[in-house]
Design an enzyme around this catalytic site. Structure first.
Site, PDB file in Angstrom:
ATOM      1  N   HIS A  63       0.381   0.571 -10.009  1.00 47.81           N
ATOM      2  CA  HIS A  63      -0.474  -0.257  -9.147  1.00 47.81           C
ATOM      3  C   HIS A  63      -0.985  -1.482  -9.916  1.00 47.81           C
ATOM      4  CE1 HIS A  63      -3.266  -0.014  -5.386  1.00 47.81           C
ATOM      5  NE2 HIS A  63      -2.940  -1.267  -5.673  1.00 47.81           N
ATOM      6  N   GLU A  72      -2.508   8.423  -5.952  1.00 41.07           N
ATOM      7  CA  GLU A  72      -2.490   7.752  -7.248  1.00 41.07           C
ATOM      8  C   GLU A  72      -3.425   8.480  -8.216  1.00 41.07           C
ATOM      9  OE1 GLU A  72      -3.221   3.566  -6.606  1.00 41.07           O
ATOM     10  OE2 GLU A  72      -1.314   3.310  -5.562  1.00 41.07           O
ATOM     11  N   ARG A 114       0.848  -1.186   0.000  1.00 36.38           N
ATOM     12  CA  ARG A 114       0.000   0.000   0.000  1.00 36.38           C
ATOM     13  C   ARG A 114       0.887   1.240   0.000  1.00 36.38           C
ATOM     14  NH1 ARG A 114      -4.428  -1.684  -1.790  1.00 36.38           N
ATOM     15  NH2 ARG A 114      -5.480   0.227  -1.113  1.00 36.38           N
TER      16      ARG A 114
END
Length: 415
Positions: free
Chosen positions: A279, A261, A232
């Site tokens: 990601h 993000e 994370r």
């Protein structure tokens, strides 16, 4: 008819448990603005998201019909868990669905980092031939520190042993016995800092783990260490990482997740010693189908039969224990309702005793059921087993639970 809204891209085949069920209507409305979602959410019984949709308190407050919020994946930091709990909404995830995908991506990132593969590719495709510039290091007999020995951390450790790496594992719940069975060494964070050549992070993002790997930690590490984060964003302090790489304390890093993000720190994304991917840890066809299947099947089970498996804001109870306590669920509620009819006044404190065969069982669900029945007699019908403990606290009430091995006429008593 139960209505389900899907607001992030989800595998269509993974939704079959709902789309092929006569009791469900599924609407895919990807990319809704927060204010639009807040306007329409009141029409739905369940919400399915990945990581893009931010399920805020404002959205949850508008969700008067919502019973389930499902995260098709593991991390739930994009969902306001406290707000959902207060509203009595179950939050579920799919903890096992992307384990293999995230594990393999971690290993791919570690190999790419060790051998400078992205940098070499970029150089060659731009017309250069720079073999000497991209000399790497081997994984063989290097020490890997795994921070977080949950599902993914454990699978990474198993596969890293295939490269004959020495594994140091850190986790608050890792025992010496389990470490021995895995063939790794249980270590502290400081021990990992001092000994590891590679450090990979696999913890959830919590207030305790935010900034866990920071400037102070980088100073403790072995010079030339390499970091991988496919867990994370926020666990590693991004600017501190950039500074440590630029100073030479850290040889390089491979980062798949970011505090924001898309990422906002060009020092991170444009550093030649830091490999970045957008990601992608769970981005495989197989993983997306698995997580979609998991949450779809659980939404179906929750709404049609009340069966809960992966709730974030409810105590986890195994299927075996659930079967054992099932006869007592109705009994406990009936006892509480009878008690309120006899005394006809709101309790100030609640004392629950369990006897005999319930002595060794997890009775968290029974306790919630009884307290819900007691409070429902005086408070509104919005109380359920999800929010009952918060309602109890908000009204200044206290409760206690005592368990005794000897038997009585009834296995449960209320005072």
């Amino acid at each position: 008819m139960y209505k389900v809204i899907v607001t992030d891209p989800i595998s269509a085949s993974g939704l079959k448990a709902l789309t092929e069920h006569d009791a469900f209507q599924v609407e895919q409305r990807v990319g809704l603005e927060p204010e639009v979602l807040a306007e329409v959410i009141g029409d739905y019984d369940a919400l399915i998201v990945r990581s893009q949709t931010q399920v805020t308190r404002d959205i949850i407050q508008a969700a008067d019909r919502l019973k389930v919020i499902a995260r098709a994946g593991v991390g739930v930091d994009n969902i306001d868990i406290d707000a959902a709990t207060e509203k009595g909404i179950i939050v579920i995830n799919a903890p096992a669905g992307n384990t293999i995908a995230a594990t393999e991506h971690t290993l791919a990132m570690m190999l790419a980092l060790a051998r400078n593969i992205p940098q070499a590719y970029g150089s060659l495709t731009s017309g250069k031939w720079e073999r000497k510039l991209f000399k790497g290091v081997e994984l063989y007999q290097k020490t890997l520190g795994v921070v977080g020995m949950g599902r993914i951390g454990t699978e990474v450790a198993k596969r890293a042993k295939g490269f004959q790496m020495n594994i140091l594992g850190y986790d608050p719940f890792l025992t010496e016995d389990r470490a021995k069975k895995l063939g790794i060494i249980k270590a502290s964070l400081d021990e990992i800092a001092a000994q590891a050549d590679f450090i990979t992070v696999h913890t959830p993002l919590t207030p305790e783990t935010r900034g866990l790997i920071n400037a102070e930690y980088f100073e403790k590490t072995k010079k030339g260490v390499r970091f991988i984060n496919c867990a994370r964003g926020g666990i590693i302090d991004e600017q501190a990482l950039v500074d440590a790489v630029n100073s030479g304390q850290v040889a390089g890093a491979a980062i798949d997740v970011f505090e924001h993000e898309p990422p906002e720190n060009p020092g991170l994304t444009q550093n030649p010693k830091i490999i970045v991917t957008p990601h992608l840890g769970a981005s495989t066809t197989e993983a997306q189908e698995k997580v979609a299947e998991s949450v779809s099947e659980e939404i179906r089970d929750i709404l049609t039969s009340g069966s809960v498996q992966h709730a974030i804001n409810l105590p986890h109870i195994s299927a075996t224990v659930k079967q054992k306590i099932k006869p007592y669920l109705t009994l406990s509620e009936q006892m509480a309702e009878l008690l309120m009819q006899i005394f006809k006044k709101a309790p100030k404190t609640i004392k629950i005793n369990y006897y005999g065969e319930l002595f060794l069982e997890d009775t968290g669900l029974l306790t919630r059921q009884m307290i819900k029945a007691l409070l429902s007699y005086y408070l509104d019908s919005s109380i359920n087993i999800v929010n009952v403990m918060q309602v109890l606290k908000a009204h200044g009430l206290s409760y206690s639970v005592q368990k005794m091995p000897h038997t009585k006429d009834l296995p449960i008593s209320l005072n």
